[in-house]
Design a protein around this motif. Structure first.
Motif, PDB file in Angstrom:
ATOM      1  N   THR A 178       0.833  -1.210   0.000  1.00 50.74           N
ATOM      2  CA  THR A 178       0.000   0.000   0.000  1.00 50.74           C
ATOM      3  C   THR A 178       0.863   1.254   0.000  1.00 50.74           C
ATOM      4  OG1 THR A 178      -1.790  -1.127   1.170  1.00 50.74           O
ATOM      5  CG2 THR A 178      -1.766   1.275   1.278  1.00 50.74           C
ATOM      6  N   LEU A 179       1.872   1.281   0.878  1.00 47.65           N
ATOM      7  CA  LEU A 179       2.742   2.449   0.958  1.00 47.65           C
ATOM      8  C   LEU A 179       3.646   2.552  -0.277  1.00 47.65           C
ATOM      9  CD1 LEU A 179       3.694   2.199   4.742  1.00 47.65           C
ATOM     10  CD2 LEU A 179       1.862   3.533   3.662  1.00 47.65           C
ATOM     11  N   PHE A 180       4.093   1.410  -0.789  1.00 46.70           N
ATOM     12  CA  PHE A 180       4.904   1.374  -2.010  1.00 46.70           C
ATOM     13  C   PHE A 180       4.152   2.028  -3.161  1.00 46.70           C
ATOM     14  CE2 PHE A 180       5.815  -0.645  -6.053  1.00 46.70           C
ATOM     15  CZ  PHE A 180       7.196  -0.734  -6.110  1.00 46.70           C
ATOM     16  N   LEU A 181       2.890   1.624  -3.365  1.00 45.44           N
ATOM     17  CA  LEU A 181       2.111   2.151  -4.482  1.00 45.44           C
ATOM     18  C   LEU A 181       1.733   3.618  -4.263  1.00 45.44           C
ATOM     19  CD1 LEU A 181      -0.162  -0.942  -5.175  1.00 45.44           C
ATOM     20  CD2 LEU A 181       1.653  -0.049  -6.650  1.00 45.44           C
ATOM     21  N   THR A 182       1.462   3.991  -3.007  1.00 47.85           N
ATOM     22  CA  THR A 182       1.162   5.399  -2.722  1.00 47.85           C
ATOM     23  C   THR A 182       2.343   6.279  -3.082  1.00 47.85           C
ATOM     24  OG1 THR A 182      -0.275   4.745  -0.890  1.00 47.85           O
ATOM     25  CG2 THR A 182       0.441   7.045  -0.945  1.00 47.85           C
ATOM     26  N   GLU A 183       3.529   5.865  -2.639  1.00 49.20           N
ATOM     27  CA  GLU A 183       4.733   6.650  -2.933  1.00 49.20           C
ATOM     28  C   GLU A 183       5.056   6.622  -4.417  1.00 49.20           C
ATOM     29  OE1 GLU A 183       8.245   8.951  -1.804  1.00 49.20           O
ATOM     30  OE2 GLU A 183       6.173   8.667  -1.161  1.00 49.20           O
ATOM     31  N   GLY A 201      12.995  -3.678   3.609  1.00 47.05           N
ATOM     32  CA  GLY A 201      11.700  -3.055   3.364  1.00 47.05           C
ATOM     33  C   GLY A 201      11.837  -1.660   2.798  1.00 47.05           C
ATOM     34  N   PHE A 202      12.765  -0.887   3.356  1.00 47.78           N
ATOM     35  CA  PHE A 202      13.001   0.456   2.834  1.00 47.78           C
ATOM     36  C   PHE A 202      13.566   0.407   1.415  1.00 47.78           C
ATOM     37  CE2 PHE A 202      12.480   2.221   7.121  1.00 47.78           C
ATOM     38  CZ  PHE A 202      11.843   3.421   6.824  1.00 47.78           C
ATOM     39  N   SER A 203      14.380  -0.603   1.122  1.00 50.02           N
ATOM     40  CA  SER A 203      14.933  -0.733  -0.227  1.00 50.02           C
ATOM     41  C   SER A 203      13.817  -0.960  -1.246  1.00 50.02           C
ATOM     42  CB  SER A 203      15.935  -1.894  -0.279  1.00 50.02           C
ATOM     43  OG  SER A 203      17.042  -1.634   0.554  1.00 50.02           O
ATOM     44  N   ILE A 204      12.847  -1.819  -0.890  1.00 45.60           N
ATOM     45  CA  ILE A 204      11.707  -2.045  -1.776  1.00 45.60           C
ATOM     46  C   ILE A 204      10.891  -0.764  -1.923  1.00 45.60           C
ATOM     47  CG2 ILE A 204       9.522  -3.293  -2.010  1.00 45.60           C
ATOM     48  CD1 ILE A 204      10.845  -5.648  -0.559  1.00 45.60           C
ATOM     49  N   TYR A 224      11.899   2.387  -1.635  1.00 49.62           N
ATOM     50  CA  TYR A 224      12.597   3.372  -2.448  1.00 49.62           C
ATOM     51  C   TYR A 224      12.626   2.976  -3.918  1.00 49.62           C
ATOM     52  CZ  TYR A 224      13.998   5.772   1.779  1.00 49.62           C
ATOM     53  OH  TYR A 224      13.978   6.468   2.964  1.00 49.62           O
ATOM     54  N   MET A 225      12.481   1.676  -4.205  1.00 45.45           N
ATOM     55  CA  MET A 225      12.348   1.258  -5.592  1.00 45.45           C
ATOM     56  C   MET A 225      11.075   1.849  -6.194  1.00 45.45           C
ATOM     57  SD  MET A 225      14.070  -0.439  -7.808  1.00 45.45           S
ATOM     58  CE  MET A 225      15.099  -1.547  -6.826  1.00 45.45           C
ATOM     59  N   GLY A 226      10.028   1.955  -5.377  1.00 49.07           N
ATOM     60  CA  GLY A 226       8.790   2.572  -5.841  1.00 49.07           C
ATOM     61  C   GLY A 226       8.989   4.027  -6.222  1.00 49.07           C
ATOM     62  N   ILE A 277      19.729   1.059 -11.247  1.00 50.35           N
ATOM     63  CA  ILE A 277      20.833   0.169 -11.611  1.00 50.35           C
ATOM     64  C   ILE A 277      22.021   0.354 -10.669  1.00 50.35           C
ATOM     65  CG2 ILE A 277      22.539  -0.358 -13.412  1.00 50.35           C
ATOM     66  CD1 ILE A 277      20.388   0.520 -15.464  1.00 50.35           C
ATOM     67  N   GLY A 278      22.309   1.619 -10.340  1.00 49.62           N
ATOM     68  CA  GLY A 278      23.544   1.914  -9.617  1.00 49.62           C
ATOM     69  C   GLY A 278      23.492   1.789  -8.114  1.00 49.62           C
ATOM     70  N   ALA A 279      22.307   1.926  -7.514  1.00 47.88           N
ATOM     71  CA  ALA A 279      22.214   1.920  -6.049  1.00 47.88           C
ATOM     72  C   ALA A 279      22.764   0.641  -5.420  1.00 47.88           C
ATOM     73  CB  ALA A 279      20.772   2.167  -5.612  1.00 47.88           C
ATOM     74  N   PRO A 280      22.403  -0.550  -5.921  1.00 51.46           N
ATOM     75  CA  PRO A 280      22.978  -1.767  -5.310  1.00 51.46           C
ATOM     76  C   PRO A 280      24.492  -1.840  -5.462  1.00 51.46           C
ATOM     77  CG  PRO A 280      21.075  -2.290  -6.682  1.00 51.46           C
ATOM     78  CD  PRO A 280      21.437  -0.875  -6.971  1.00 51.46           C
ATOM     79  N   LEU A 281      25.008  -1.343  -6.587  1.00 51.88           N
ATOM     80  CA  LEU A 281      26.457  -1.364  -6.817  1.00 51.88           C
ATOM     81  C   LEU A 281      27.165  -0.428  -5.841  1.00 51.88           C
ATOM     82  CD1 LEU A 281      26.460  -1.256 -10.737  1.00 51.88           C
ATOM     83  CD2 LEU A 281      26.661  -3.255  -9.247  1.00 51.88           C
ATOM     84  N   ALA A 282      26.575   0.761  -5.632  1.00 51.24           N
ATOM     85  CA  ALA A 282      27.172   1.714  -4.699  1.00 51.24           C
ATOM     86  C   ALA A 282      27.141   1.176  -3.272  1.00 51.24           C
ATOM     87  CB  ALA A 282      26.431   3.055  -4.778  1.00 51.24           C
ATOM     88  N   ALA A 283      26.026   0.556  -2.894  1.00 51.29           N
ATOM     89  CA  ALA A 283      25.912  -0.006  -1.547  1.00 51.29           C
ATOM     90  C   ALA A 283      26.972  -1.082  -1.318  1.00 51.29           C
ATOM     91  CB  ALA A 283      24.517  -0.582  -1.338  1.00 51.29           C
TER      92      ALA A 283
END
Length: 493
Positions: free
Chosen positions: A26-31, A155-158, A160-162, A345-351
């Protein structure tokens, strides 16, 4: 605004979403829909403001349009401060998100009205609504998990993907509708997107459990009445000032933009002064806040350049880029989708990179890398502008390369800055420091909007090269002062 669950919050049980609480969907789709509406409108805003009246635009000039764009972005981030306060002290995060979404949708619908005044009235509503929604929906994501849950970061990673998914899709739709058919139709598409977000939020609220249901630190009785009275007085003063400007004939786009820029800077100075002069914080905490002042300046300088992607660079894409592919000229705003897809694409690489490097690279050094890369992106833009001198159209790959460099800089600075904000925060101000981090973007965008006025007064190569080199020099200076800043950070890496 803390992302920790308030006392009494209970993570909801039941069906899951990729192994996470169902409420995350719900929050993913709202954001996602909120970011769709925000980035969709933003992608065509400057193009609409600068378009000729005959083409359905306002034709207000690039200088003023760039300043409006920068100030609008600044206000969105500045309003996160009162928006978080309203949720924490008055109505709770859940209702703040709902009413924020409703006001945002109303703002976009107003912008869809084919009238010159509608864009500014709509932006004012969107600013107010985003201030209520954006900081508080993140708080609700935190409420879905126990404080020490290992699933919390995932959860936050998912979530922020939204954000980036909405930002990627939006310009493709609103850009086509706005540039190819009608500007206000593009704004209307953003309104429909936010409406979808509100509807699914209402339908999915049964999944939210206790998340955001109550204010974290509610005002009661006389304190509540006193706070509401002050809000009413402040609102009255603001309306009176606007009325005076109107009656005096000073109510112009430039006057309002300049006034809001000054307000943004003054709020920031006052915020820092309040914390640094507070006798209740320890000497170590005061030292860390002095280090944070430097990081704040670096971050504001970064956003000053970075967020010109939607203004100066967007206009460059429209006027000086060859966008023809197989006989079809794609909208300039489509290039605004490059940034979010590169972040995805880049966020997982940077992390993974920062995890591998550990404490071998300090926070000030990472900020310095971000500033240098940001500056180099503008140096590259100077070369692109030089190639376009004389009316030649350049390849859109110039802008793709520029955005790629900027994203690398963002991934070096932005997530690191969020982490540093929480680590350097005095205990007393822990819940307010995220708002202070938003202020860095607000200040950068507000001043950046004024700086962008020079893009029309200077030659483009000189403009890009001047500010690109300035950012590189600031980044190198940050490296030189890394030891001093780390000393002020008092053991924080």
């Amino acid at each position: 605004m803390s992302s920790d669950a308030p006392v009494g919050a209970r993570p909801p049980a039941g069906k899951t979403f990729f192994g996470h609480p169902r409420a995350l969907s719900t929050l993913f789709l709202t954001e996602m829909w909120e970011r769709f509406s925000f980035y969709g409108m933003r992608a065509i805003l400057v193009l609409y403001l600068t378009a000729a009246v005959a083409d359905g635009g306002l034709d207000i000039g690039e200088s003023s349009a760039n300043a409006v764009y920068g100030t609008y972005n600044a206000m969105v981030y500045l309003m996160a401060l009162p928006g978080g306060w309203v949720a924490d002290r008055l109505i709770g995060a859940r209702r703040s998100v709902l009413w924020g979404g409703v006001v945002i949708a109303a703002g976009h619908y107003v912008m869809a009205i084919p009238a010159g005044w509608s864009v500014f009235a709509g932006m004012a509503l969107i600013v107010l609504g985003t201030g209520l929604l954006k900081p508080n929906i993140s708080t609700m994501v935190g409420d879905l998990y126990e404080r020490d849950s290992p699933r919390r970061d995932a959860g936050f990673s998912i979530f922020y993907m939204g954000i980036n998914l909405g930002a990627f899709i939006a310009p493709l739709i609103t850009g086509f509708l706005g540039e190819k058919i009608n500007w206000h139709l593009g704004f209307g598409a953003a309104a429909v997107g936010m409406t979808f977000g509100v509807l699914q939020y209402v339908l999915g609220r049964r999944n939210l459990g206790d998340a955001g249901a109550r204010p974290a630190d509610p005002l009661l009785g006389a304190d509540r009445r006193r706070a509401l009275t002050r809000i009413g007085v402040a609102t009255g003063i603001l309306l009176a000032v606007l009325l005076v400007l109107l009656l005096a004939g000073w109510f112009t786009v430039d006057t309002v933009v300049n006034l809001l820029t000054v307000v943004t800077v003054l709020v920031t100075v006052g915020y820092f002064a309040r914390i640094l002069t507070d006798r209740e914080i320890s000497g170590t905490e005061r030292s860390r806040m002095k280090a944070y002042v430097w990081l704040f300046v670096f971050a504001a300088s970064f956003w000053l350049i970075y967020d010109q992607a939607g203004s100066v660079l967007n206009i460059f894409a429209a006027d000086q880029t060859d966008r023809s592919v197989g006989g079809f000229t794609f909208p300039a705003s489509w290039l605004q989708s490059v940034n979010p897809i590169l972040i995805i694409i880049g966020a997982p690489l940077a992390a993974a990179l920062w995890l591998k490097l550990g404490h071998r690279v300090s926070t000030p050094t990472k900020f310095a890398v971000g500033l240098v890369l940001n500056g180099l992106s503008f140096v590259l833009m100077a070369a692109a502008a030089r190639a376009a001198v004389g009316g030649d159209l350049v390849s859109p790959l110039w802008l793709v390369a520029v955005y790629a460099i900027q994203v690398a800089g963002e991934l070096s600075l932005s997530p690191v800055g969020l982490s540093a904000t929480t680590k350097l925060a005095p205990v007393k101000y822990a819940s307010q420091m995220l708002g202070l981090w938003f202020l860095a973007t607000a200040v950068g965008d507000a001043i950046g909007g004024q700086v962008a006025r020079l893009a029309g007064a200077w030659s483009q190569p000189v403009y890009f090269l001047t500010f690109g080199l300035a950012s590189v020099v600031l980044g190198l200076a940050a490296v030189m002062f890394t030891r001093q800043i780390r000393t002020l950070m008092a053991g924080i890496h």
